[in-house]
Structure formats: structure tokens, C-alpha cells
Design a protein around this motif. Structure first.
Motif, PDB file in Angstrom:
ATOM      1  N   UNK A 237       0.879  -1.208  -0.042  1.00  0.00           N
ATOM      2  CA  UNK A 237      -0.068   0.021   0.191  1.00  0.00           C
ATOM      3  C   UNK A 237       0.704   1.357  -0.184  1.00  0.00           C
ATOM      4  N   UNK A 238       1.963   1.212   0.666  1.00  0.00           N
ATOM      5  CA  UNK A 238       2.863   2.427   0.706  1.00  0.00           C
ATOM      6  C   UNK A 238       3.313   2.769  -0.514  1.00  0.00           C
ATOM      7  N   UNK A 239       3.819   1.408  -1.314  1.00  0.00           N
ATOM      8  CA  UNK A 239       4.458   1.945  -2.718  1.00  0.00           C
ATOM      9  C   UNK A 239       3.376   2.419  -3.546  1.00  0.00           C
ATOM     10  N   UNK A 240       2.039   2.029  -3.400  1.00  0.00           N
ATOM     11  CA  UNK A 240       0.856   2.625  -4.296  1.00  0.00           C
ATOM     12  C   UNK A 240       0.784   4.266  -3.902  1.00  0.00           C
ATOM     13  N   UNK A 241       0.919   4.232  -2.537  1.00  0.00           N
ATOM     14  CA  UNK A 241       0.868   5.819  -2.130  1.00  0.00           C
ATOM     15  C   UNK A 241       2.055   6.798  -2.665  1.00  0.00           C
ATOM     16  N   UNK A 242       3.339   6.096  -2.550  1.00  0.00           N
ATOM     17  CA  UNK A 242       4.520   6.687  -3.132  1.00  0.00           C
ATOM     18  C   UNK A 242       4.171   6.883  -4.685  1.00  0.00           C
ATOM     19  N   UNK A 243       3.663   6.189  -5.279  1.00  0.00           N
ATOM     20  CA  UNK A 243       3.524   6.654  -7.002  1.00  0.00           C
ATOM     21  C   UNK A 243       2.020   7.378  -7.304  1.00  0.00           C
ATOM     22  N   UNK A 244       1.373   7.824  -6.162  1.00  0.00           N
ATOM     23  CA  UNK A 244      -0.034   8.274  -6.355  1.00  0.00           C
ATOM     24  C   UNK A 244       0.400   9.783  -6.397  1.00  0.00           C
ATOM     25  N   UNK A 245      -0.670  10.524  -7.024  1.00  0.00           N
ATOM     26  CA  UNK A 245      -0.806  11.983  -7.116  1.00  0.00           C
ATOM     27  C   UNK A 245      -1.269  12.629  -5.853  1.00  0.00           C
ATOM     28  N   UNK A 246      -1.348  11.968  -4.643  1.00  0.00           N
ATOM     29  CA  UNK A 246      -1.979  12.563  -3.406  1.00  0.00           C
ATOM     30  C   UNK A 246      -0.820  13.569  -2.973  1.00  0.00           C
ATOM     31  N   UNK A 247      -1.454  14.708  -2.951  1.00  0.00           N
ATOM     32  CA  UNK A 247      -0.561  15.924  -2.426  1.00  0.00           C
ATOM     33  C   UNK A 247      -0.097  15.735  -1.152  1.00  0.00           C
ATOM     34  N   UNK A 248      -0.907  15.352  -0.266  1.00  0.00           N
ATOM     35  CA  UNK A 248      -0.583  15.060   1.384  1.00  0.00           C
ATOM     36  C   UNK A 248       0.461  14.081   1.432  1.00  0.00           C
ATOM     37  N   UNK A 249       0.406  13.135   0.729  1.00  0.00           N
ATOM     38  CA  UNK A 249       1.346  11.915   0.576  1.00  0.00           C
ATOM     39  C   UNK A 249       2.801  12.472   0.205  1.00  0.00           C
ATOM     40  N   UNK A 250       2.497  13.016  -0.921  1.00  0.00           N
ATOM     41  CA  UNK A 250       3.693  13.344  -1.781  1.00  0.00           C
ATOM     42  C   UNK A 250       4.680  14.575  -0.836  1.00  0.00           C
ATOM     43  N   UNK A 251       3.818  15.398  -0.185  1.00  0.00           N
ATOM     44  CA  UNK A 251       4.373  16.589   0.778  1.00  0.00           C
ATOM     45  C   UNK A 251       5.345  15.584   1.741  1.00  0.00           C
ATOM     46  N   UNK A 252       4.668  14.456   2.450  1.00  0.00           N
ATOM     47  CA  UNK A 252       5.429  13.636   3.564  1.00  0.00           C
ATOM     48  C   UNK A 252       6.796  13.007   2.850  1.00  0.00           C
ATOM     49  N   UNK A 253       6.700  12.473   1.471  1.00  0.00           N
ATOM     50  CA  UNK A 253       7.522  11.957   1.144  1.00  0.00           C
ATOM     51  C   UNK A 253       8.754  12.794   0.663  1.00  0.00           C
ATOM     52  N   UNK A 254       8.436  13.886  -0.066  1.00  0.00           N
ATOM     53  CA  UNK A 254       9.647  14.535  -0.743  1.00  0.00           C
ATOM     54  C   UNK A 254      10.551  14.921   0.295  1.00  0.00           C
ATOM     55  N   UNK A 255      11.821  14.910  -0.114  1.00  0.00           N
ATOM     56  CA  UNK A 255      12.692  15.541   0.845  1.00  0.00           C
ATOM     57  C   UNK A 255      13.110  14.589   2.091  1.00  0.00           C
ATOM     58  N   UNK A 256      12.525  13.162   2.026  1.00  0.00           N
ATOM     59  CA  UNK A 256      12.640  12.174   3.090  1.00  0.00           C
ATOM     60  C   UNK A 256      13.590  11.292   2.701  1.00  0.00           C
ATOM     61  N   UNK A 257      14.476  10.828   3.415  1.00  0.00           N
ATOM     62  CA  UNK A 257      15.411   9.907   3.518  1.00  0.00           C
ATOM     63  C   UNK A 257      15.558   8.963   4.620  1.00  0.00           C
ATOM     64  N   UNK A 258      14.873   7.952   4.748  1.00  0.00           N
ATOM     65  CA  UNK A 258      14.800   7.183   5.970  1.00  0.00           C
ATOM     66  C   UNK A 258      14.519   5.843   5.930  1.00  0.00           C
ATOM     67  N   UNK A 259      15.017   4.711   6.804  1.00  0.00           N
ATOM     68  CA  UNK A 259      14.674   3.225   6.613  1.00  0.00           C
ATOM     69  C   UNK A 259      14.013   2.975   7.899  1.00  0.00           C
ATOM     70  N   UNK A 260      13.129   2.398   8.044  1.00  0.00           N
ATOM     71  CA  UNK A 260      12.273   1.757   9.206  1.00  0.00           C
ATOM     72  C   UNK A 260      12.275   0.475   9.052  1.00  0.00           C
ATOM     73  N   UNK A 261      12.511  -0.144  10.194  1.00  0.00           N
ATOM     74  CA  UNK A 261      12.465  -1.730  10.229  1.00  0.00           C
ATOM     75  C   UNK A 261      11.522  -2.276  11.194  1.00  0.00           C
ATOM     76  N   UNK A 262      10.692  -3.172  11.064  1.00  0.00           N
ATOM     77  CA  UNK A 262      10.002  -3.739  11.953  1.00  0.00           C
ATOM     78  C   UNK A 262      10.115  -5.115  12.171  1.00  0.00           C
ATOM     79  N   UNK A 263      10.393  -5.576  13.463  1.00  0.00           N
ATOM     80  CA  UNK A 263      11.087  -6.740  13.719  1.00  0.00           C
ATOM     81  C   UNK A 263      10.138  -7.564  14.807  1.00  0.00           C
TER      82      UNK A 263
END
Length: 168
Positions: free
Chosen positions: A24-50
Motif C-alpha cells: 500500500x505504501x508503494x501505491x501511495x508513493x506513486x500516487x498523486x496524493x499531494x498530502x502523501x507526496x509532501x510527506x515523502x518529498x525530501x525524506x530519506x529514512x529506513x524503518x524496520x519492524x522486527x
């Protein structure tokens, strides 16, 4: 036609949930949702769940609007969320409540290593994961709720009987 990449997913409930969230995050990243794009732009982070108990690990990488997920632990995660077990992870992730996460930390059901601000950022992004229900579908869901409630009670009863019979 949409092509869906094959994912390395274990049969563990947490890994299945994390893989679906990642899809779902991959779908959001390639969407044209401006709120999502604003959150993703200029963001470089890796998050892991264990999940410590089951050894499940999955990481999400965000790189200036691009998203990827990987099965297994990340080499350099900015934030690591370790659940005591898979079901704790499933419960907390499906609740989507930041206070529930903090309570789980206090109860030692969860540990968080790294930059806590990334958890706050991910929580903002996570609000977009569940798509809105179309208005034309809502009446059908309302009509189905009583049946779902009855089925849940019925299943709960028989799970209780099975646990009693198995001595658990």
C-alpha cells in the motif's frame, strides 16, 4: 494491466501484514496524493519492524519520494521497532494508535531504537494507508455489521471451547 511484484513473505501474520502495508505504501508513493507526496518529498529514512520471538523482520526505505520494502533486517535502519511477538505487532499496527505504542513500550512488549521523530513521521504517513470507503459501499457495510458481530461472537465461543478441550 497492473503488474504486482512477487514479495518474499513468510506465513507469519506480522510479516503478511507488513508486506501488505508495504504494498500500500508503494501505491501511495506513486500516487498523486499531494498530502502523501509532501510527506515523502525530501525524506530519506529506513524503518524496520522486527518480531523478536518469530525472527520476522521487514524494512521500509523512503528516498526522496521513492519507496521500497525488503524482507529481513536493514543494514542501517534509522528507526527499529521490535515487537515481543508477532501478534503484539499485528495488534499494535492495526490499532494505529501512537499512545498504544507508548503503553506497549512501558509494558516491555515493544522496544524502539533510533530516532523517535521518525515514528511520529511514519504515523502521519500511516493515516493514508487505509483507503477511504466509497460512499456507495457504506450502506452495504452498515447492513453487514450485525452479521459480522454475530459471526465474531460465534467464533469467539468456539475458540474458547477448543482452547478448553486442548487444555490451553
Amino acid at each position: 494491466m497492473v503488474t504486482i511484484p512477487v514479495l518474499d513473505v513468510k506465513s507469519d501474520p506480522l510479516d503478511v501484514l507488513l508486506a501488505v502495508i508495504g504494498y500500500r505504501l508503494s501505491m501511495l508513493a506513486s500516487s498523486d496524493n499531494s498530502d502523501v507526496q509532501e510527506l515523502l518529498n525530501d525524506k530519506k529514512v529506513t524503518i524496520e519492524f522486527i518480531s523478536e520471538e518469530s525472527g520476522v523482520a521487514r524494512s521500509y526505505s523512503f528516498d526522496n519520494g521513492k519507496f521500497s520494502q525488503q524482507s529481513g533486517e536493514a543494514e542501517n535502519a534509522d528507526l527499529t521497532v521490535k515487537f515481543k511477538d508477532s501478534m503484539t505487532g499485528v495488534k499494535l499496527l492495526t490499532q494505529g494508535s501512537l499512545p498504544a505504542f507508548m503503553t506497549a513500550v512501558q509494558e516491555k512488549k515493544l522496544s524502539i531504537d533510533g530516532d523517535y521523530s521518525q515514528l511520529m513521521w511514519f504515523n502521519k504517513l500511516a493515516k493514508h494507508i487505509v483507503p477511504p470507503i466509497p460512499e456507495e459501499v457504506k450502506p452495504y457495510l452498515e447492513r453487514a455489521k450485525p452479521y459480522a458481530y454475530k459471526a465474531q461472537k460465534f467464533a469467539g465461543h468456539w475458540i474458547g471451547v477448543a482452547k478448553y478441550k486442548l487444555g490451553k
